[in-house]
Design an enzyme around this catalytic site. Structure first.
Site, PDB file in Angstrom:
ATOM      1  N   ARG A   1       0.638  -0.901  -0.354  1.00 52.37           N
ATOM      2  CA  ARG A   1       0.288  -0.072  -0.057  1.00 52.37           C
ATOM      3  C   ARG A   1       0.800   1.070  -0.067  1.00 52.37           C
ATOM      4  O   ARG A   1       1.672   1.284   0.521  1.00 52.37           O
ATOM      5  CB  ARG A   1      -1.109  -0.229   1.652  1.00 52.37           C
ATOM      6  CG  ARG A   1      -1.693  -1.676   1.183  1.00 52.37           C
ATOM      7  CD  ARG A   1      -2.981  -1.206   2.381  1.00 52.37           C
ATOM      8  NE  ARG A   1      -3.811  -2.246   2.577  1.00 52.37           N
ATOM      9  CZ  ARG A   1      -4.393  -2.088   3.522  1.00 52.37           C
ATOM     10  NH1 ARG A   1      -4.614  -2.062   4.680  1.00 52.37           N
ATOM     11  NH2 ARG A   1      -5.461  -4.136   2.929  1.00 52.37           N
TER      12      ARG A   1
ATOM     13  N   GLU B   1      -5.807  -1.360  15.429  1.00 54.45           N
ATOM     14  CA  GLU B   1      -6.101  -2.006  14.360  1.00 54.45           C
ATOM     15  C   GLU B   1      -5.395  -3.909  13.894  1.00 54.45           C
ATOM     16  O   GLU B   1      -4.614  -3.237  13.329  1.00 54.45           O
ATOM     17  CB  GLU B   1      -7.279  -1.644  13.306  1.00 54.45           C
ATOM     18  CG  GLU B   1      -7.496  -2.614  11.832  1.00 54.45           C
ATOM     19  CD  GLU B   1      -8.126  -1.480  11.143  1.00 54.45           C
ATOM     20  OE1 GLU B   1      -7.810  -0.420  10.734  1.00 54.45           O
ATOM     21  OE2 GLU B   1      -8.129  -2.149  10.280  1.00 54.45           O
TER      22      GLU B   1
ATOM     23  N   SER C   1      -9.557  -6.862   9.602  1.00 55.65           N
ATOM     24  CA  SER C   1     -11.737  -6.089   9.346  1.00 55.65           C
ATOM     25  C   SER C   1     -12.002  -6.986   9.005  1.00 55.65           C
ATOM     26  O   SER C   1     -11.396  -7.563   7.857  1.00 55.65           O
ATOM     27  CB  SER C   1     -10.576  -4.993   8.444  1.00 55.65           C
ATOM     28  OG  SER C   1     -11.739  -4.352   8.399  1.00 55.65           O
TER      29      SER C   1
ATOM     30  N   ARG D   1       1.624  -6.725  13.073  1.00 57.72           N
ATOM     31  CA  ARG D   1       0.815  -5.816  13.522  1.00 57.72           C
ATOM     32  C   ARG D   1       0.678  -6.690  14.648  1.00 57.72           C
ATOM     33  O   ARG D   1       1.242  -5.907  15.746  1.00 57.72           O
ATOM     34  CB  ARG D   1      -0.519  -5.410  13.321  1.00 57.72           C
ATOM     35  CG  ARG D   1      -0.119  -4.004  12.464  1.00 57.72           C
ATOM     36  CD  ARG D   1      -1.503  -3.394  12.147  1.00 57.72           C
ATOM     37  NE  ARG D   1      -1.619  -2.333  11.000  1.00 57.72           N
ATOM     38  CZ  ARG D   1      -2.553  -1.461  11.032  1.00 57.72           C
ATOM     39  NH1 ARG D   1      -3.975  -1.873  11.476  1.00 57.72           N
ATOM     40  NH2 ARG D   1      -2.338  -0.408   9.970  1.00 57.72           N
TER      41      ARG D   1
END
Length: 424
Positions: A261, A348, A351, A390
RNA sequence: GGAGAGGUGGCAGAGUGGACGAAUGCGGCGGUCUCGAAAACCGUUUGGCCUCGCGAGGGGUCACGUGGGUUCAAAUCCCACCCUCUCCGCCA
């Protein structure tokens, strides 16, 4: 993409959906274009019908040795007229499509209405954030001390937001991928796939990355291919332009892929550490579901993602995204947020979304009802299960010891060749 | 990268300008026969859009890789692009 007929029949619902998402789409223009198009199309089809009949007559006439000159001239003129009408319809359809592809999915009724992420609602919590009797370090400091994260060299090799992972750190990354894949394939019933990491425009369109998120993707210079921002793209596109049978639903897939990204527009955010990288690893779960059960499937999908964090004993909470925070293609979405001591907050890590028939319509993914009748669009869902980088950050921070070492979560140790602790 | 071949319905495969949304076979579905099944036989079998109808359903139109062109008329002729296969070269 929404069904044009649905928009025609429920303009107020769609207007509200667009409004609740804080988006601007000229729905009235679309409806006006639609009216015009249908009017002209009816005229066009009448003329085409006449043209077809005339051409058939010419054929018969010529076979029987007659003179078709007059008819030919007549049909020639009609053909010109048809071409003009076709062009007009083409223009109208192009304009309509411009608007249509930018209309977001309609949020499910259970989604809280709100401006942005501040309106997101916590659904549940699991685990207790640990109380440290020493000042905990952020994962980037731990990682550098342990010589497993090398941010400077990542930048040297690529640019900022790229990281070189070394030694036991690389092993940890790999262990997590295997751990997650094993969990989903063995315990949760997903079929593992390893898809292409580059995807074409059609694939990017069907999942909704194009046209809206073009700037956030890396594109190849000489080929019309994009580096995938998530495995959602290639895995959902496995069944693009296909008609499945009702019996094979639901289909569960999971995949490990790197994700890319550009993070355009988030320059100042999370500049340190692994939280916001241009390249990161992720295990993704994707479902193709019967429309009647997709919201139940979403609950199960979310719970499958939660299992990863539970087994790693990482405290987390589940949040339902509000209309303002919901992604373009989603009708409903739960975020899993893991506790991160350096942020002193939940961040986060997954998702999980139900896209209902929105992506299926863009990608033409259907199923044939076993009772017969017309094919219907499936519902597609996906969720991170979970973001690997993460997770590394969460493990380093939550499992750190006063001396800067890090305990390996018990369930992960078999994947780490039995290693129990990372020490400097 | 070079040379060649090819893209037609769920699949196989015919079709080189008009009667072709498309032969034939296989598969699928329904039926006859049978205690049941197989075989055989009969029938059926794509999707989008527009329109009429409360509905069942009817009418129309578009689609033979994609986009243009020629023609009164294109699966069929021409051009461009995409994809697949074979051979050669290169390569993990």
């Amino acid at each position: 993409m929404l069904d044009l007929k649905f928009i025609r029949d429920n303009p107020e619902t769609v207007k509200k959906a667009v409004l609740d998402r804080n988006l601007k789409v000229s729905l009235d223009d679309l409806l006006e274009l639609d009216r015009k198009r249908r009017l002209i199309l009816t005229e066009l089809e009448k003329k085409r019908s006449k043209h077809k009949r005339g051409n058939k007559e010419i054929g018969e006439l010529m076979r029987s040795g007659g003179d078709a000159a007059v008819m030919r001239a007549e049909m020639g003129a009609l053909s010109e007229n048809i071409k003009e009408l076709e062009e007009e319809v083409g223009r109208l359809e192009k304009d309509m499509r411009e608007i249509l592809v930018r209309i977001p999915n309609v949020p499910d009724g259970s989604v809280p209405v709100g401006e942005d992420e501040s309106a997101n609602r916590e659904v549940r919590r699991w685990g207790e954030p640990r109380q440290f009797d020493f000042p905990p370090l952020p994962h980037w400091e731990l990682g550098e001390q342990l010589d497993i994260l090398d941010f400077q060299r990542g930048v040297k090799i690529a640019e900022s937001r790229f990281t070189l992972i070394k030694g036991v750190g690389a092993l940890l990354e790999r262990a997590l991928i295997n751990f997650m894949l094993d969990l989903h394939t063995r315990e949760h019933g997903y079929k593992e796939v390893f898809p292409p990491i580059l995807a074409n425009e059609e694939s990017m369109f069907s999942t909704g990355q194009l046209p809206k998120l073009e700037d956030d993707m890396y594109r190849c210079r000489d080929d019309v291919l994009y580096l995938i921002p998530t495995a959602e793209v290639p895995v959902t596109n496995i069944h693009r332009d296909e008609t499945l049978s009702e019996e094979e639903l639901p289909l569960y897939y999971c995949a490990y892929t790197p994700c890319f990204r550009r993070e355009a527009g988030s320059y100042g955010r999370d500049v340190r550490g692994l939280i916001r990288q241009h390249q990161f690893n992720k295990v993704e779960m994707v479902k193709f579901s019967h429309p009647d059960s997709s919201f139940e499937e979403l609950e199960k999908l979310t719970s499958d993602a939660e299992d990863v964090l539970k087994l790693l004993d990482l405290p987390y909470r589940v949040v339902i995204l509000s209309t303002g925070d919901l992604s373009f293609s989603a009708a409903k979405c739960y975020d899993l947020e893991v506790w991160l001591p350096s942020s002193d907050a939940y961040r986060e890590i997954s998702s999980c979304s139900n896209f209902t028939d929105f992506q299926a319509r863009r990608g033409d993914i259907r199923f044939k009802p076993s009772s017969g009748g017309k094919s219907r669009f499936v519902h597609t869902l996906n969720g991170s299960g979970v973001a690997v980088g993460r997770t590394v950050a969460a493990i380093l921070e939550n499992y750190q010891e006063p001396d800067g070492s890090v305990i390996i979560p018990e369930k992960l140790q078999p994947y780490m060749n039995g290693l129990e602790k990372i020490t400097p």
